[in-house]
Write a protein that holds these residues in place. Structure first.
Motif, PDB file in Angstrom:
ATOM      1  N   LEU A  81      13.512  -3.297   3.891  1.00 47.35           N
ATOM      2  CA  LEU A  81      12.156  -3.002   3.434  1.00 47.35           C
ATOM      3  C   LEU A  81      11.122  -3.838   4.194  1.00 47.35           C
ATOM      4  O   LEU A  81      10.024  -3.338   4.504  1.00 47.35           O
ATOM      5  CB  LEU A  81      12.041  -3.272   1.933  1.00 47.35           C
ATOM      6  CG  LEU A  81      12.876  -2.371   1.023  1.00 47.35           C
ATOM      7  CD1 LEU A  81      12.710  -2.777  -0.435  1.00 47.35           C
ATOM      8  CD2 LEU A  81      12.506  -0.907   1.206  1.00 47.35           C
ATOM      9  N   MET A  82      11.449  -5.077   4.512  1.00 47.36           N
ATOM     10  CA  MET A  82      10.519  -5.923   5.262  1.00 47.36           C
ATOM     11  C   MET A  82      10.308  -5.394   6.673  1.00 47.36           C
ATOM     12  O   MET A  82       9.201  -5.461   7.213  1.00 47.36           O
ATOM     13  CB  MET A  82      11.040  -7.359   5.295  1.00 47.36           C
ATOM     14  CG  MET A  82      11.015  -8.062   3.948  1.00 47.36           C
ATOM     15  SD  MET A  82      11.799  -9.687   3.978  1.00 47.36           S
ATOM     16  CE  MET A  82      10.693 -10.548   5.114  1.00 47.36           C
ATOM     17  N   ILE A  83      11.371  -4.846   7.283  1.00 47.04           N
ATOM     18  CA  ILE A  83      11.224  -4.255   8.618  1.00 47.04           C
ATOM     19  C   ILE A  83      10.296  -3.043   8.563  1.00 47.04           C
ATOM     20  O   ILE A  83       9.397  -2.880   9.402  1.00 47.04           O
ATOM     21  CB  ILE A  83      12.608  -3.868   9.177  1.00 47.04           C
ATOM     22  CG1 ILE A  83      13.451  -5.130   9.431  1.00 47.04           C
ATOM     23  CG2 ILE A  83      12.461  -3.070  10.480  1.00 47.04           C
ATOM     24  CD1 ILE A  83      14.881  -4.833   9.840  1.00 47.04           C
ATOM     25  N   GLY A  84      10.503  -2.176   7.568  1.00 48.71           N
ATOM     26  CA  GLY A  84       9.609  -1.030   7.417  1.00 48.71           C
ATOM     27  C   GLY A  84       8.179  -1.450   7.163  1.00 48.71           C
ATOM     28  O   GLY A  84       7.242  -0.843   7.694  1.00 48.71           O
ATOM     29  N   GLN A  85       7.973  -2.494   6.358  1.00 54.78           N
ATOM     30  CA  GLN A  85       6.620  -2.986   6.101  1.00 54.78           C
ATOM     31  C   GLN A  85       5.971  -3.496   7.377  1.00 54.78           C
ATOM     32  O   GLN A  85       4.774  -3.275   7.605  1.00 54.78           O
ATOM     33  CB  GLN A  85       6.674  -4.107   5.057  1.00 54.78           C
ATOM     34  CG  GLN A  85       5.309  -4.720   4.761  1.00 54.78           C
ATOM     35  CD  GLN A  85       5.410  -5.899   3.812  1.00 54.78           C
ATOM     36  OE1 GLN A  85       6.484  -6.213   3.295  1.00 54.78           O
ATOM     37  NE2 GLN A  85       4.296  -6.569   3.581  1.00 54.78           N
ATOM     38  N   TYR A  86       6.755  -4.157   8.229  1.00 51.61           N
ATOM     39  CA  TYR A  86       6.195  -4.685   9.480  1.00 51.61           C
ATOM     40  C   TYR A  86       5.671  -3.558  10.363  1.00 51.61           C
ATOM     41  O   TYR A  86       4.549  -3.639  10.903  1.00 51.61           O
ATOM     42  CB  TYR A  86       7.274  -5.474  10.224  1.00 51.61           C
ATOM     43  CG  TYR A  86       6.917  -5.784  11.659  1.00 51.61           C
ATOM     44  CD1 TYR A  86       5.997  -6.783  11.969  1.00 51.61           C
ATOM     45  CD2 TYR A  86       7.498  -5.065  12.706  1.00 51.61           C
ATOM     46  CE1 TYR A  86       5.665  -7.056  13.282  1.00 51.61           C
ATOM     47  CE2 TYR A  86       7.173  -5.337  14.016  1.00 51.61           C
ATOM     48  CZ  TYR A  86       6.254  -6.331  14.303  1.00 51.61           C
ATOM     49  OH  TYR A  86       5.927  -6.592  15.608  1.00 51.61           O
ATOM     50  N   TYR A  87       6.442  -2.486  10.504  1.00 47.44           N
ATOM     51  CA  TYR A  87       6.001  -1.389  11.367  1.00 47.44           C
ATOM     52  C   TYR A  87       4.824  -0.630  10.762  1.00 47.44           C
ATOM     53  O   TYR A  87       3.947  -0.157  11.488  1.00 47.44           O
ATOM     54  CB  TYR A  87       7.164  -0.437  11.645  1.00 47.44           C
ATOM     55  CG  TYR A  87       8.126  -0.974  12.677  1.00 47.44           C
ATOM     56  CD1 TYR A  87       7.790  -0.994  14.024  1.00 47.44           C
ATOM     57  CD2 TYR A  87       9.366  -1.486  12.305  1.00 47.44           C
ATOM     58  CE1 TYR A  87       8.661  -1.489  14.983  1.00 47.44           C
ATOM     59  CE2 TYR A  87      10.244  -1.992  13.258  1.00 47.44           C
ATOM     60  CZ  TYR A  87       9.891  -1.987  14.585  1.00 47.44           C
ATOM     61  OH  TYR A  87      10.750  -2.490  15.526  1.00 47.44           O
ATOM     62  N   LEU A  88       4.775  -0.525   9.421  1.00 47.86           N
ATOM     63  CA  LEU A  88       3.622   0.114   8.793  1.00 47.86           C
ATOM     64  C   LEU A  88       2.353  -0.714   9.007  1.00 47.86           C
ATOM     65  O   LEU A  88       1.291  -0.168   9.317  1.00 47.86           O
ATOM     66  CB  LEU A  88       3.884   0.291   7.298  1.00 47.86           C
ATOM     67  CG  LEU A  88       4.670   1.535   6.878  1.00 47.86           C
ATOM     68  CD1 LEU A  88       4.912   1.526   5.383  1.00 47.86           C
ATOM     69  CD2 LEU A  88       3.956   2.810   7.304  1.00 47.86           C
ATOM     70  N   GLU A  89       2.468  -2.024   8.840  1.00 47.77           N
ATOM     71  CA  GLU A  89       1.303  -2.880   9.064  1.00 47.77           C
ATOM     72  C   GLU A  89       0.834  -2.795  10.507  1.00 47.77           C
ATOM     73  O   GLU A  89      -0.374  -2.747  10.775  1.00 47.77           O
ATOM     74  CB  GLU A  89       1.653  -4.323   8.706  1.00 47.77           C
ATOM     75  CG  GLU A  89       1.839  -4.572   7.222  1.00 47.77           C
ATOM     76  CD  GLU A  89       2.120  -6.020   6.932  1.00 47.77           C
ATOM     77  OE1 GLU A  89       1.942  -6.856   7.846  1.00 47.77           O
ATOM     78  OE2 GLU A  89       2.527  -6.341   5.805  1.00 47.77           O
ATOM     79  N   ARG A  90       1.760  -2.770  11.445  1.00 42.52           N
ATOM     80  CA  ARG A  90       1.367  -2.671  12.858  1.00 42.52           C
ATOM     81  C   ARG A  90       0.720  -1.333  13.169  1.00 42.52           C
ATOM     82  O   ARG A  90      -0.221  -1.253  13.970  1.00 42.52           O
ATOM     83  CB  ARG A  90       2.596  -2.878  13.748  1.00 42.52           C
ATOM     84  CG  ARG A  90       2.250  -3.081  15.209  1.00 42.52           C
ATOM     85  CD  ARG A  90       3.465  -3.401  16.030  1.00 42.52           C
ATOM     86  NE  ARG A  90       4.347  -2.254  16.171  1.00 42.52           N
ATOM     87  CZ  ARG A  90       5.407  -2.218  16.991  1.00 42.52           C
ATOM     88  NH1 ARG A  90       5.712  -3.283  17.710  1.00 42.52           N
ATOM     89  NH2 ARG A  90       6.167  -1.157  17.060  1.00 42.52           N
ATOM     90  N   HIS A  91       1.182  -0.265  12.490  1.00 40.95           N
ATOM     91  CA  HIS A  91       0.592   1.055  12.728  1.00 40.95           C
ATOM     92  C   HIS A  91      -0.847   1.119  12.231  1.00 40.95           C
ATOM     93  O   HIS A  91      -1.739   1.619  12.921  1.00 40.95           O
ATOM     94  CB  HIS A  91       1.441   2.133  12.042  1.00 40.95           C
ATOM     95  CG  HIS A  91       0.826   3.495  12.081  1.00 40.95           C
ATOM     96  ND1 HIS A  91       0.805   4.271  13.233  1.00 40.95           N
ATOM     97  CD2 HIS A  91       0.200   4.229  11.124  1.00 40.95           C
ATOM     98  CE1 HIS A  91       0.197   5.416  12.978  1.00 40.95           C
ATOM     99  NE2 HIS A  91      -0.183   5.420  11.707  1.00 40.95           N
ATOM    100  N   TYR A  92      -1.101   0.596  11.031  1.00 37.07           N
ATOM    101  CA  TYR A  92      -2.431   0.703  10.445  1.00 37.07           C
ATOM    102  C   TYR A  92      -3.377  -0.399  10.911  1.00 37.07           C
ATOM    103  O   TYR A  92      -4.556  -0.359  10.571  1.00 37.07           O
ATOM    104  CB  TYR A  92      -2.334   0.682   8.920  1.00 37.07           C
ATOM    105  CG  TYR A  92      -1.864   1.995   8.353  1.00 37.07           C
ATOM    106  CD1 TYR A  92      -2.698   3.098   8.302  1.00 37.07           C
ATOM    107  CD2 TYR A  92      -0.561   2.133   7.872  1.00 37.07           C
ATOM    108  CE1 TYR A  92      -2.262   4.306   7.790  1.00 37.07           C
ATOM    109  CE2 TYR A  92      -0.118   3.338   7.357  1.00 37.07           C
ATOM    110  CZ  TYR A  92      -0.971   4.427   7.322  1.00 37.07           C
ATOM    111  OH  TYR A  92      -0.534   5.628   6.821  1.00 37.07           O
ATOM    112  N   SER A  93      -2.876  -1.372  11.672  1.00 35.43           N
ATOM    113  CA  SER A  93      -3.754  -2.415  12.201  1.00 35.43           C
ATOM    114  C   SER A  93      -4.182  -2.139  13.638  1.00 35.43           C
ATOM    115  O   SER A  93      -4.741  -3.017  14.286  1.00 35.43           O
ATOM    116  CB  SER A  93      -3.050  -3.775  12.127  1.00 35.43           C
ATOM    117  OG  SER A  93      -1.887  -3.782  12.935  1.00 35.43           O
ATOM    118  N   LYS A  94      -3.921  -0.922  14.133  1.00 40.43           N
ATOM    119  CA  LYS A  94      -4.350  -0.583  15.489  1.00 40.43           C
ATOM    120  C   LYS A  94      -5.871  -0.624  15.575  1.00 40.43           C
ATOM    121  O   LYS A  94      -6.571  -0.053  14.748  1.00 40.43           O
ATOM    122  CB  LYS A  94      -3.850   0.814  15.877  1.00 40.43           C
ATOM    123  CG  LYS A  94      -2.341   0.897  16.068  1.00 40.43           C
ATOM    124  CD  LYS A  94      -1.917   2.308  16.435  1.00 40.43           C
ATOM    125  CE  LYS A  94      -0.416   2.406  16.644  1.00 40.43           C
ATOM    126  NZ  LYS A  94       0.013   3.786  16.970  1.00 40.43           N
TER     127      LYS A  94
END
Length: 328
Positions: A275-288
């Motif tokens: 779940l932490m890995i998925g959260q990391y990629y979601l945060e990186r996607h929406y912080s573009k």
């Protein structure tokens, strides 16, 4: 003088000062503290590996037991279903709290007050007693005619009650997270979208949500991980087919609670890591586009536009000019 030193001296302009030769500071305290931590960690691992109370043989036997893996899957199902319902209800409650209608605001505030002010374990116990409180549910026209009669006591729906109990509690927290994300978007963004002719739905979808998700995603990821661990409390419903309940049942049969608790902790840690890995990629996607730091390609393009080389520090070197000369 070596050839490289003479070449650098020749490349220097007469008016440039001698480059500073920086010597990094030494920090012996860091090495000492790091060594102490590593030694303490090694002693702890050695003590745990040689302690017979942990029963690592039983731990290895039950780590991938069919009952444990099935319980881990039930835990994931509880977490995902409860979180999806909580996110939906949280959005509805957040909109109600931001509504100019005082009735909607009051109802939303009352919901948050009740579900955030009482322990989740107590709420789950009440959901376990739901068949005793409401023996039958009638759906239809009040005081006139009921079309559907549901016998609640005859339902074997412990899993459903567990999902509802977790979701309703989590919705109160998600409502505040969503409300914080929506209010973080400047009002000028909404006015600009309206000036461009966007409808309300287009404004929410194209302007508000992409910016609000930067605020919503990190705490939502934390709440999802917290929800995963909160599923261990659904024994209050009672529902014992999730991870902790199944490990407790097995330990009650073989009288080995310590290795079974370690098995459950290992599975919780593994699922949390995913779940932490998925959260990391979601945060990186929406912080573009959020950071203002230029990439190497952007710096090179800027340097090419100015006809100046890029220094080692990653910044374009401006063209030399006369003192006080302004370059456009």
């Amino acid at each position: 003088m070596s050839e490289s030193t003479s070449a650098r001296t020749a490349e220097q302009r007469p008016d440039e000062p001698e480059p500073i030769r920086a010597v990094p500071l030494r920090h012996p305290g860091r090495w000492i503290s790091g060594a102490i931590v590593l030694i303490a960690l090694g002693l702890f691992v050695w003590g745990a590996a040689t302690n017979e109370a942990y029963r690592w043989d039983i731990y290895a036997r039950y780590l991938f037991d069919a009952r444990i893996t099935a319980a881990a899957w039930k835990t994931v199902q509880l977490t995902v279903l409860a979180m999806l319902i909580a996110v939906f209800l949280g959005v509805v409650l957040a909109v109600m709290r931001l509504s100019p209608n005082p009735v909607l605001r009051s109802v939303a505030w009352l919901y948050l007050w009740v579900f955030r002010g009482t322990p989740v374990y107590v709420q789950l116990v009440l959901w376990g007693l739901f068949p005793s409180i409401y023996k039958q549910i009638d759906l239809g026209i009040p005081f006139v005619h009921q079309f559907v009669h549901i016998d609640v006591q005859g339902l074997n729906a412990a899993f459903l009650f567990a999902v509802i109990g977790l979701a309703l509690n989590e919705a109160a927290y998600m409502a505040e997270i969503v409300r914080a994300g929506i209010t973080s978007v400047p009002e000028g963004q909404l006015e600009a979208s309206t000036a461009l002719g966007m409808s309300w739905s287009q404004t929410i979808r194209r302007t508000v949500l992409p910016q609000a998700m930067r605020v919503i995603i990190p705490p939502t990821g934390n709440e999802l991980i917290s929800m995963l661990k909160t599923t261990s409390l659904v024994a209050a419903v009672p529902y014992s087919l999730e991870l902790y309940g199944r490990a407790r049942d097995i330990s009650g049969a073989n009288f080995q609670p310590i290795p079974l608790l370690l098995v459950a902790a290992t599975w919780y840690l593994a699922i949390t890591s995913l779940l932490m890995i998925g959260q990391y990629y979601l945060e990186r996607h929406y912080s573009k586009g959020l950071t203002r730091q230029l990439t190497a390609r952007q710096l090179q393009a800027l340097a090419d536009a100015q006809n100046a080389p890029v220094t080692e520090a990653g910044k374009p070197t401006p063209k030399p000019g006369a003192p006080g000369e302004e370059r456009i």
